[in-house]
Design a protein around this motif. Structure first.
Motif, PDB file in Angstrom:
ATOM      1  N   GLN A   1      62.468  48.893  32.350  1.00  0.00           N
ATOM      2  CA  GLN A   1      61.925  49.882  33.261  1.00  0.00           C
ATOM      3  C   GLN A   1      61.451  49.173  34.531  1.00  0.00           C
ATOM      4  O   GLN A   1      61.255  47.969  34.550  1.00  0.00           O
ATOM      5  N   GLY A   2      61.259  49.952  35.596  1.00  0.00           N
ATOM      6  CA  GLY A   2      60.718  49.367  36.826  1.00  0.00           C
ATOM      7  C   GLY A   2      61.635  49.506  38.014  1.00  0.00           C
ATOM      8  O   GLY A   2      61.201  49.398  39.163  1.00  0.00           O
ATOM      9  N   GLU A   3      62.938  49.751  37.764  1.00  0.00           N
ATOM     10  CA  GLU A   3      63.897  49.915  38.857  1.00  0.00           C
ATOM     11  C   GLU A   3      64.564  51.297  38.799  1.00  0.00           C
ATOM     12  O   GLU A   3      65.698  51.474  39.253  1.00  0.00           O
ATOM     13  N   GLY A   4      63.849  52.253  38.190  1.00  0.00           N
ATOM     14  CA  GLY A   4      64.406  53.604  38.095  1.00  0.00           C
ATOM     15  C   GLY A   4      65.380  53.783  36.950  1.00  0.00           C
ATOM     16  O   GLY A   4      66.187  54.728  36.950  1.00  0.00           O
ATOM     17  N   GLU A   5      65.313  52.901  35.950  1.00  0.00           N
ATOM     18  CA  GLU A   5      66.239  53.007  34.823  1.00  0.00           C
ATOM     19  C   GLU A   5      65.954  54.246  33.968  1.00  0.00           C
ATOM     20  O   GLU A   5      64.918  54.884  34.098  1.00  0.00           O
ATOM     21  N   ARG A   6      66.870  54.525  33.070  1.00  0.00           N
ATOM     22  CA  ARG A   6      66.706  55.646  32.150  1.00  0.00           C
ATOM     23  C   ARG A   6      65.520  55.357  31.218  1.00  0.00           C
ATOM     24  O   ARG A   6      65.352  54.245  30.717  1.00  0.00           O
TER      25      ARG A   6
ATOM     26  N   LEU B   1      59.454  43.977  33.661  1.00  0.00           N
ATOM     27  CA  LEU B   1      59.453  42.531  33.929  1.00  0.00           C
ATOM     28  C   LEU B   1      58.718  42.176  35.212  1.00  0.00           C
ATOM     29  O   LEU B   1      58.668  41.003  35.588  1.00  0.00           O
ATOM     30  N   LYS B   2      58.164  43.168  35.849  1.00  0.00           N
ATOM     31  CA  LYS B   2      57.387  42.881  37.050  1.00  0.00           C
ATOM     32  C   LYS B   2      55.963  42.507  36.670  1.00  0.00           C
ATOM     33  O   LYS B   2      55.469  42.909  35.616  1.00  0.00           O
ATOM     34  N   GLY B   3      55.310  41.768  37.508  1.00  0.00           N
ATOM     35  CA  GLY B   3      53.906  41.442  37.287  1.00  0.00           C
ATOM     36  C   GLY B   3      53.687  40.368  36.245  1.00  0.00           C
ATOM     37  O   GLY B   3      52.673  40.378  35.543  1.00  0.00           O
ATOM     38  N   GLY B   4      54.634  39.506  36.062  1.00  0.00           N
ATOM     39  CA  GLY B   4      54.425  38.374  35.168  1.00  0.00           C
ATOM     40  C   GLY B   4      54.899  38.575  33.746  1.00  0.00           C
ATOM     41  O   GLY B   4      54.903  37.633  32.950  1.00  0.00           O
ATOM     42  N   GLU B   5      55.287  39.777  33.368  1.00  0.00           N
ATOM     43  CA  GLU B   5      55.782  39.995  32.008  1.00  0.00           C
ATOM     44  C   GLU B   5      57.145  39.340  31.837  1.00  0.00           C
ATOM     45  O   GLU B   5      57.926  39.214  32.786  1.00  0.00           O
ATOM     46  N   SER B   6      57.410  38.924  30.617  1.00  0.00           N
ATOM     47  CA  SER B   6      58.699  38.295  30.322  1.00  0.00           C
ATOM     48  C   SER B   6      59.361  39.042  29.171  1.00  0.00           C
ATOM     49  O   SER B   6      58.740  39.858  28.494  1.00  0.00           O
ATOM     50  N   ILE B   7      60.614  38.751  28.929  1.00  0.00           N
ATOM     51  CA  ILE B   7      61.351  39.391  27.840  1.00  0.00           C
ATOM     52  C   ILE B   7      60.855  38.818  26.515  1.00  0.00           C
ATOM     53  O   ILE B   7      60.873  37.601  26.319  1.00  0.00           O
ATOM     54  N   PRO B   8      60.387  39.654  25.590  1.00  0.00           N
ATOM     55  CA  PRO B   8      59.817  39.139  24.334  1.00  0.00           C
ATOM     56  C   PRO B   8      60.861  38.388  23.512  1.00  0.00           C
ATOM     57  O   PRO B   8      62.056  38.720  23.529  1.00  0.00           O
ATOM     58  N   GLU B   9      60.385  37.397  22.801  1.00  0.00           N
ATOM     59  CA  GLU B   9      61.271  36.695  21.890  1.00  0.00           C
ATOM     60  C   GLU B   9      61.536  37.556  20.658  1.00  0.00           C
ATOM     61  O   GLU B   9      60.682  38.315  20.206  1.00  0.00           O
ATOM     62  N   GLY B  10      62.707  37.436  20.120  1.00  0.00           N
ATOM     63  CA  GLY B  10      63.032  38.107  18.867  1.00  0.00           C
ATOM     64  C   GLY B  10      63.539  39.525  18.997  1.00  0.00           C
ATOM     65  O   GLY B  10      63.785  40.185  17.983  1.00  0.00           O
ATOM     66  N   ILE B  11      63.697  40.021  20.237  1.00  0.00           N
ATOM     67  CA  ILE B  11      64.252  41.366  20.345  1.00  0.00           C
ATOM     68  C   ILE B  11      65.735  41.327  19.980  1.00  0.00           C
ATOM     69  O   ILE B  11      66.422  40.331  20.171  1.00  0.00           O
ATOM     70  N   THR B  12      66.218  42.430  19.452  1.00  0.00           N
ATOM     71  CA  THR B  12      67.614  42.497  19.027  1.00  0.00           C
ATOM     72  C   THR B  12      68.545  42.666  20.209  1.00  0.00           C
ATOM     73  O   THR B  12      69.631  42.083  20.243  1.00  0.00           O
ATOM     74  N   ALA B  13      68.134  43.474  21.174  1.00  0.00           N
ATOM     75  CA  ALA B  13      68.967  43.683  22.356  1.00  0.00           C
ATOM     76  C   ALA B  13      68.108  44.191  23.500  1.00  0.00           C
ATOM     77  O   ALA B  13      67.072  44.835  23.291  1.00  0.00           O
ATOM     78  N   LEU B  14      68.547  43.901  24.698  1.00  0.00           N
ATOM     79  CA  LEU B  14      67.941  44.407  25.919  1.00  0.00           C
ATOM     80  C   LEU B  14      68.893  45.443  26.505  1.00  0.00           C
ATOM     81  O   LEU B  14      70.100  45.223  26.567  1.00  0.00           O
TER      82      LEU B  14
ATOM     83  N   GLU C   1      67.439  47.641  43.757  1.00  0.00           N
ATOM     84  CA  GLU C   1      67.795  46.240  43.567  1.00  0.00           C
ATOM     85  C   GLU C   1      66.723  45.519  42.746  1.00  0.00           C
ATOM     86  O   GLU C   1      65.530  45.816  42.858  1.00  0.00           O
ATOM     87  N   PHE C   2      67.166  44.546  41.922  1.00  0.00           N
ATOM     88  CA  PHE C   2      66.227  43.755  41.137  1.00  0.00           C
ATOM     89  C   PHE C   2      65.510  42.753  42.033  1.00  0.00           C
ATOM     90  O   PHE C   2      66.127  42.122  42.904  1.00  0.00           O
ATOM     91  N   GLU C   3      64.214  42.621  41.822  1.00  0.00           N
ATOM     92  CA  GLU C   3      63.483  41.562  42.506  1.00  0.00           C
ATOM     93  C   GLU C   3      63.932  40.213  41.960  1.00  0.00           C
ATOM     94  O   GLU C   3      64.370  40.114  40.803  1.00  0.00           O
ATOM     95  N   PRO C   4      63.846  39.167  42.748  1.00  0.00           N
ATOM     96  CA  PRO C   4      64.347  37.857  42.305  1.00  0.00           C
ATOM     97  C   PRO C   4      63.745  37.389  40.983  1.00  0.00           C
ATOM     98  O   PRO C   4      64.461  36.849  40.131  1.00  0.00           O
ATOM     99  N   GLU C   5      62.418  37.613  40.797  1.00  0.00           N
ATOM    100  CA  GLU C   5      61.803  37.155  39.551  1.00  0.00           C
ATOM    101  C   GLU C   5      62.347  37.918  38.343  1.00  0.00           C
ATOM    102  O   GLU C   5      62.551  37.354  37.264  1.00  0.00           O
ATOM    103  N   VAL C   6      62.623  39.209  38.517  1.00  0.00           N
ATOM    104  CA  VAL C   6      63.183  40.012  37.428  1.00  0.00           C
ATOM    105  C   VAL C   6      64.595  39.568  37.124  1.00  0.00           C
ATOM    106  O   VAL C   6      64.988  39.399  35.959  1.00  0.00           O
TER     107      VAL C   6
END
Length: 767
Positions: free
Chosen positions: A460-465, A500-513, A521-526
């Motif tokens: 979420q964060g870029e207008g996704e579903r 993923l904005k504001g310092g959050e990262s993709i959690p470890e152990g997720i099955t799929a993103l 457009e995605f921000e560079p950090e995202v």
């Protein structure tokens, strides 16, 4: 024993030297043959017309929806025959006065009862022989007839006939008039079929009447499931009525008082109920699934799930809200039906404790209060209780149920609460015609109690579903809507939103993103975090939309995939040109039975508003098309697509080219000893709420979704119940052959039986 056989022989002679036995056997054969040949003709015609026919043994003999011969027509007619045969067994002796000779003779009363009953067992075999004639024809006409199911059904019918005969024998002891005995037998048979519906809202009585009910037991055997509970039931019912007959004759011989007769018969009934109670308890029941495909048994996956639970007791509490519209599915009268739904699981885990809690509380509908203006919940509950003719005292009040459990997130509707070793989860009911959870959802809920569930993160964060919104373009129905069967939450997955904005990262152990249709457009950090996730081997679903190719281009370039400029259109007179139907390629076979089934049925996937995909072979991924368009009717339309003007037509001069375009690609590679799996689609609407709510045209989007979720989780979820495929899927005869079969079964064989009976009767008269 010799006396018993002698009495049986005399009774059989009397029976078959009269026209009634022959008439009933011939009539029974003709009735069954008419139904069988009708089904045979219909199915053979379907085969010749190229229709898909399969599992013919079940469809012709046992399928209640298809009015199977054994389960509908035979059971419906059996009770008409036996009373006409048994009505004179004893009443004839009483009426003629020969019963006094039997009483004064040294012959034991038990020999009289067993001898006459033995004659009925032989007649019952003759009835089964009539069915055996039909089965013999079916054996030579149906490829690989499932004999296990057939013999189980015949055995169940024979047990039923034998129980009917014992009842008829007892009724014949009660009157000197044969017609009265026949009517009394009809009444008892009707009562035994109806008793299971009486006083079902009273707990103690419900268990007794459920055991006494004869309904449903033979049906289980006809469908190929034999249990010691059902076999013992018939043996006990038979023994009980034979005992009643013996006690009745003994009372006549010794002139017993009414109190003595009632006491002895009550003792017999009590003994039968006690034995029946203990032999019907889970853990004391033996099962034998006689079908070739084991269709009456839990799938191997579900059995393995129960083994993983271990020996600890599983508590299943069904909560039922009087004020919700789902109450009608789980009233106190239907508790036994609910227990039967769990029997497949109790077979492998007898210590499942089933409980029901009834309450009343608010519901998420305006109708409750708008239809009852000015009334509070207590007053509405009293109104409902009066309407349903139930006692409101058995229902917990809102404040009482809320102290036990918070069911508001479950919409206060019928739901099952599962508890095991301190862990708990909900097993839900669904807004479809099936309503109750299937083995897939049940096994998924059970597995939630033993393993960490696969997590699917939706960016979420870029207008996704979104997975929390019910708008047309969003994904709530397919992810987190609790009463949708195919939703992730009911298939063994935990969906979650991820920013993923504001310092959050993709959690470890997720099955799929899942990245579905970002609008900005995605921000560079995202973008860096996504690229890192891909580089580390994370699974990914990337769903784009026409006109937004540039947003996903940085990620697609890394994968070696491109979204084509323009939009795919399809030539179709009935639907909008952007409603493109995609076909599943042979790669779909590796996505599990859900997708394989769609391939076999040639189901299409709705990809409305889809961009075509291209890919490069220079990527470090193995890229394979999973969905493609039909080359005969679809093409890529460059430029703006205006749908409210004239029809879109194929124009080669404008650069249109009819060809098959990939609309979904499967990407794989090995990373750190694990296969990374990525799915790229040019359409994000195929999972949207509006698409999942579509009823026409029928598409396979939900099954396709479950298939690639299983691909992401490496087959762990969703749990796919699998059984061997049936092999009795064709006939060895044509339509012309059916006419010959009709002539033989409806003319020749009944004629031979009539001739045989006539010869015996004539010879009898001459003697």
């Amino acid at each position: 024993m010799k006396t018993i056989l002698r009495i049986a022989r005399v009774e059989l002679s009397s029976l078959f030297y009269s026209p009634i036995a022959w008439f009933l056997l011939i009539l029974f054969l003709i009735q069954c043959a008419l139904v069988y040949t009708g089904k045979l003709e219909s199915q053979v015609n379907g085969q010749e017309l190229g229709r898909d026919i399969q599992n013919l043994t079940f469809d012709i003999f046992a399928n209640p929806q298809q009015r199977g011969l054994f389960i509908i027509d035979v059971l419906k007619n059996l009770y008409l025959y036996i009373p006409l045969i048994t009505m004179g067994l004893i009443s004839r002796e009483t009426h003629s006065g020969t019963i006094k000779l039997l009483f004064s003779s040294p012959v034991k009363l038990s020999s009289i009862v067993l001898g006459k009953y033995g004659a009925m067992l032989v007649f019952n075999l003759c009835m089964i022989l009539m069915l055996g004639i039909i089965v013999t024809f079916a054996f030579f006409q149906i490829e690989s007839l499932d004999l296990g199911m057939i013999f189980s059904g015949l055995f169940g019918i024979y047990l039923l006939l034998s129980a009917y005969a014992a009842i008829g024998l007892f009724m014949s002891c009660l009157s000197t008039y044969q017609v009265v005995a026949a009517i009394a037998t009809f009444s008892i048979l009707a009562l035994l079929n109806f008793v299971g519906t009486l006083w079902q809202d009273v707990d103690f009585v419900r268990d007794l009447t459920d055991y006494l009910s004869i309904s449903g037991r033979t049906e289980s055997m006809i469908m190929g499931l034999m249990t010691t509970r059902d076999v013992l039931y018939y043996l006990l019912i038979t023994a009980m009525f034979l005992s009643f007959a013996w006690l009745k004759l003994q009372g006549q011989r010794k002139s017993s008082t009414l109190l003595q007769s009632i006491s002895k018969n009550s003792l017999v009934l009590l003994l039968v109920l006690v034995i029946g109670h203990f032999t019907s308890k889970p853990g004391y029941i033996g099962y034998w699934d006689t079908t070739r495909t084991q269709m009456n048994t839990l799938s191997v996956g579900a059995q393995q799930t129960l083994k993983e639970i271990g020996d600890e007791p599983l508590e299943v509490t069904t909560y039922v809200n009087l004020l919700d519209q789902t109450y009608i599915f789980s009233t106190p009268k239907s508790i036994n039906a609910g227990k039967k739904r769990w029997e497949r699981y109790l077979r492998f885990k007898p210590n499942i404790k089933l409980d029901y809690v009834y309450y009343y509380d608010s519901v998420r509908t305006r109708d409750l209060h708008s239809n009852n203006p000015g009334m509070n919940l207590d007053e509405i509950a009293q109104k409902y209780a009066k309407s349903y003719k139930i006692n409101l005292d058995r229902f917990k009040k809102p404040e009482e149920i809320r102290k036990i459990i918070d069911l508001y997130p479950e919409k206060n509707r019928v739901v099952m609460h599962l508890k095991l070793n301190g862990k708990e989860t909900f097993l839900r009911t669904f807004n479809d015609t099936q309503f109750w959870p299937s083995e897939t959802e049940t096994a998924a809920a059970l597995k939630r109690l033993t393993v960490d569930l696969p997590r699917i993160a939706f960016l979420q964060g870029e207008g996704e579903r979104s997975i929390d919104k019910m708008g047309d373009r969003h994904y709530k129905l397919i992810t987190s809507e609790i009463n949708v069967r195919a939703a992730l939450i009911n298939q063994g997955f935990d969906p979650e939103s991820l920013t993923l904005k504001g310092g959050e990262s993709i959690p470890e152990g997720i099955t799929a993103l899942v990245i579905a249709d970002p609008r900005s457009e995605f921000e560079p950090e995202v973008l860096d975090k996504i690229q890192q996730y891909i580089d580390e081997g994370g699974n990914l679903l990337l769903a784009g939309e026409p006109g937004k190719q540039s947003v996903l281009k940085p990620i697609l370039d890394r994968l070696g995939v491109q979204m084509m400029d323009g939009i795919l259109v399809q030539e179709d007179k009935n639907f909008s040109p952007d409603e493109v139907k995609s076909l599943i390629t042979s790669l779909g076979a590796s996505f599990g039975r859900y997708v394989t089934r769609l391939m076999n049925l040639k189901e299409k996937i709705s990809t409305r508003g889809v961009a075509g995909l291209t890919y490069s072979n220079d990527s470090d991924f193995l890229i394979q098309p999973l969905l493609v368009t039909d080359a005969e009717v679809s093409w890529n339309k460059v430029g703006k697509l205006v749908l409210d003007s004239t029809d879109i037509v194929y124009n080669p001069e404008a650069g249109d080219e009819k060809k098959s375009h990939p609309t979904a690609l499967a990407l794989t590679r090995d990373v750190n000893g694990k296969e990374q799996r990525i799915l790229v689609t040019g359409d994000a609407d195929f999972l949207s709420n509006i698409e999942q709510g579509r009823s026409y045209p029928k598409t396979g989007n939900a099954e396709f979704y479950q298939g690639f979720l299983g691909w992401f989780s490496y087959g762990q979820f969703p749990i796919e119940p699998t059984w061997p495929d049936p092999i009795d899927n064709s006939f060895h005869l044509t339509g012309d052959g059916v006419s010959v079969v009709k002539w033989i079964m409806l003319g020749l064989i009944p004629g031979l039986l009539l001739l045989m009976g006539s010869v015996l009767l004539i010879r009898r008269k001459r003697k």
